[in-house]
Design a protein around this motif. Structure first.
Motif, PDB file in Angstrom:
ATOM      1  N   LYS A  28       0.832  -1.223   0.000  1.00  0.00           N
ATOM      2  CA  LYS A  28       0.000   0.000   0.000  1.00  0.00           C
ATOM      3  C   LYS A  28       0.856   1.259   0.000  1.00  0.00           C
ATOM      4  O   LYS A  28       0.404   2.319  -0.422  1.00  0.00           O
ATOM      5  CB  LYS A  28      -0.955  -0.007   1.188  1.00  0.00           C
ATOM      6  CG  LYS A  28      -0.260   0.117   2.521  1.00  0.00           C
ATOM      7  CD  LYS A  28      -1.244   0.087   3.666  1.00  0.00           C
ATOM      8  CE  LYS A  28      -0.470   0.152   4.961  1.00  0.00           C
ATOM      9  NZ  LYS A  28      -1.063  -0.543   6.039  1.00  0.00           N
ATOM     10  N   ASN A  29       2.108   1.160   0.450  1.00  0.00           N
ATOM     11  CA  ASN A  29       3.000   2.322   0.507  1.00  0.00           C
ATOM     12  C   ASN A  29       3.720   2.586  -0.808  1.00  0.00           C
ATOM     13  O   ASN A  29       4.272   3.677  -0.983  1.00  0.00           O
ATOM     14  CB  ASN A  29       4.036   2.134   1.613  1.00  0.00           C
ATOM     15  CG  ASN A  29       3.401   2.014   2.977  1.00  0.00           C
ATOM     16  OD1 ASN A  29       2.407   2.664   3.273  1.00  0.00           O
ATOM     17  ND2 ASN A  29       3.963   1.165   3.819  1.00  0.00           N
ATOM     18  N   GLU A  33      -3.071   4.321  -7.422  1.00  0.00           N
ATOM     19  CA  GLU A  33      -4.316   4.013  -8.125  1.00  0.00           C
ATOM     20  C   GLU A  33      -4.146   3.629  -9.598  1.00  0.00           C
ATOM     21  O   GLU A  33      -4.801   2.734 -10.081  1.00  0.00           O
ATOM     22  CB  GLU A  33      -5.259   5.212  -7.990  1.00  0.00           C
ATOM     23  CG  GLU A  33      -6.535   5.123  -8.786  1.00  0.00           C
ATOM     24  CD  GLU A  33      -7.549   4.122  -8.243  1.00  0.00           C
ATOM     25  OE1 GLU A  33      -8.484   3.775  -8.984  1.00  0.00           O
ATOM     26  OE2 GLU A  33      -7.406   3.680  -7.097  1.00  0.00           O
ATOM     27  N   TRP A  34      -3.284   4.270 -10.330  1.00  0.00           N
ATOM     28  CA  TRP A  34      -3.166   4.015 -11.774  1.00  0.00           C
ATOM     29  C   TRP A  34      -1.873   3.305 -12.152  1.00  0.00           C
ATOM     30  O   TRP A  34      -1.489   3.288 -13.328  1.00  0.00           O
ATOM     31  CB  TRP A  34      -3.283   5.336 -12.540  1.00  0.00           C
ATOM     32  CG  TRP A  34      -4.667   5.893 -12.497  1.00  0.00           C
ATOM     33  CD1 TRP A  34      -5.178   6.733 -11.547  1.00  0.00           C
ATOM     34  CD2 TRP A  34      -5.725   5.628 -13.402  1.00  0.00           C
ATOM     35  NE1 TRP A  34      -6.496   7.016 -11.811  1.00  0.00           N
ATOM     36  CE2 TRP A  34      -6.859   6.343 -12.965  1.00  0.00           C
ATOM     37  CE3 TRP A  34      -5.830   4.863 -14.549  1.00  0.00           C
ATOM     38  CZ2 TRP A  34      -8.074   6.311 -13.626  1.00  0.00           C
ATOM     39  CZ3 TRP A  34      -7.050   4.836 -15.217  1.00  0.00           C
ATOM     40  CH2 TRP A  34      -8.150   5.555 -14.750  1.00  0.00           C
ATOM     41  N   ASP A  35      -1.182   2.704 -11.216  1.00  0.00           N
ATOM     42  CA  ASP A  35       0.090   2.035 -11.508  1.00  0.00           C
ATOM     43  C   ASP A  35      -0.104   0.812 -12.398  1.00  0.00           C
ATOM     44  O   ASP A  35      -1.124   0.128 -12.334  1.00  0.00           O
ATOM     45  CB  ASP A  35       0.778   1.581 -10.217  1.00  0.00           C
ATOM     46  CG  ASP A  35       1.477   2.710  -9.489  1.00  0.00           C
ATOM     47  OD1 ASP A  35       1.564   3.825 -10.043  1.00  0.00           O
ATOM     48  OD2 ASP A  35       1.918   2.479  -8.351  1.00  0.00           O
ATOM     49  N   SER A  48      -0.664 -10.703  -6.248  1.00  0.00           N
ATOM     50  CA  SER A  48      -1.486 -10.078  -7.296  1.00  0.00           C
ATOM     51  C   SER A  48      -2.825  -9.627  -6.740  1.00  0.00           C
ATOM     52  O   SER A  48      -3.338  -8.560  -7.100  1.00  0.00           O
ATOM     53  CB  SER A  48      -1.733 -11.052  -8.449  1.00  0.00           C
ATOM     54  OG  SER A  48      -0.563 -11.316  -9.159  1.00  0.00           O
ATOM     55  N   TYR A  49      -3.398 -10.422  -5.862  1.00  0.00           N
ATOM     56  CA  TYR A  49      -4.684 -10.081  -5.249  1.00  0.00           C
ATOM     57  C   TYR A  49      -4.579  -8.741  -4.504  1.00  0.00           C
ATOM     58  O   TYR A  49      -5.408  -7.846  -4.690  1.00  0.00           O
ATOM     59  CB  TYR A  49      -5.111 -11.195  -4.298  1.00  0.00           C
ATOM     60  CG  TYR A  49      -6.281 -10.844  -3.427  1.00  0.00           C
ATOM     61  CD1 TYR A  49      -7.568 -10.775  -3.943  1.00  0.00           C
ATOM     62  CD2 TYR A  49      -6.104 -10.567  -2.068  1.00  0.00           C
ATOM     63  CE1 TYR A  49      -8.647 -10.440  -3.136  1.00  0.00           C
ATOM     64  CE2 TYR A  49      -7.172 -10.242  -1.258  1.00  0.00           C
ATOM     65  CZ  TYR A  49      -8.447 -10.176  -1.798  1.00  0.00           C
ATOM     66  OH  TYR A  49      -9.504  -9.848  -0.999  1.00  0.00           O
ATOM     67  N   VAL A  50      -3.554  -8.598  -3.698  1.00  0.00           N
ATOM     68  CA  VAL A  50      -3.378  -7.369  -2.925  1.00  0.00           C
ATOM     69  C   VAL A  50      -3.025  -6.206  -3.855  1.00  0.00           C
ATOM     70  O   VAL A  50      -3.573  -5.107  -3.729  1.00  0.00           O
ATOM     71  CB  VAL A  50      -2.292  -7.549  -1.840  1.00  0.00           C
ATOM     72  CG1 VAL A  50      -2.020  -6.244  -1.108  1.00  0.00           C
ATOM     73  CG2 VAL A  50      -2.708  -8.637  -0.855  1.00  0.00           C
ATOM     74  N   MET A  51      -2.135  -6.445  -4.811  1.00  0.00           N
ATOM     75  CA  MET A  51      -1.755  -5.404  -5.756  1.00  0.00           C
ATOM     76  C   MET A  51      -2.979  -4.905  -6.528  1.00  0.00           C
ATOM     77  O   MET A  51      -3.160  -3.705  -6.716  1.00  0.00           O
ATOM     78  CB  MET A  51      -0.702  -5.944  -6.727  1.00  0.00           C
ATOM     79  CG  MET A  51       0.637  -6.220  -6.082  1.00  0.00           C
ATOM     80  SD  MET A  51       1.721  -7.288  -7.063  1.00  0.00           S
ATOM     81  CE  MET A  51       1.949  -6.346  -8.535  1.00  0.00           C
TER      82      MET A  51
END
Length: 132
Positions: A28-29, A33-35, A48-51
């Motif tokens: 999260k750090n 949003e648009w990465d 991948s789920y968290v990303m």
């Protein structure tokens, strides 16, 4: 263990936020949003789920060479409805070529993905001496 049972187990762990690798809390750090992200060695899609949740409108390009893990990855993208991910059953390297990825089974019968290693195409009978 069948791939479907393994994927369902991972799905439940994901939605309960249970048994993630310690570095997951730091995603999260570093993600926005648009990465757009390259997930090299995406395995069972836990990262991948968290990303996917952190990048929202961004996109993940997930690479996994193991056919077993790749099947798991694809199932997880469907179970979690991760529409911002493309999966590729490919390895990523700094040079062209073909190798054999050996993924041993643990004593529990689960795939020992963390013990996987590569050999040449004709070396598939070579066993690692540090694992059984």
């Amino acid at each position: 263990m069948s791939i479907i049972i393994a994927a369902l187990r991972t799905y439940v762990r994901n939605i309960k936020h249970y048994k993630f690798e310690p570095e997951v809390i730091f995603l999260k750090n570093i993600l926005n949003e648009w990465d757009n992200c390259f997930h090299i060695g995406a395995s069972d899609a836990r990262h991948s789920y968290v990303m996917s949740r952190h990048i929202g409108n961004g996109h993940i390009y997930a690479f996994e060479p193991s056919s077993y893990s790749y099947s798991h990855l694809v199932m997880m993208t469907k179970f979690h409805r991760m529409n911002n991910i493309n999966t590729y059953n490919l390895a990523v390297s700094d040079k062209a070529g073909t190798v054999c990825l050996v993924t041993p089974r643990k004593s529990t019968g689960h795939a020992g993905r963390s013990f996987a290693y590569i050999t040449g195409l004709n070396d598939s009978d070579i066993k690692r001496k540090d694992i059984e």
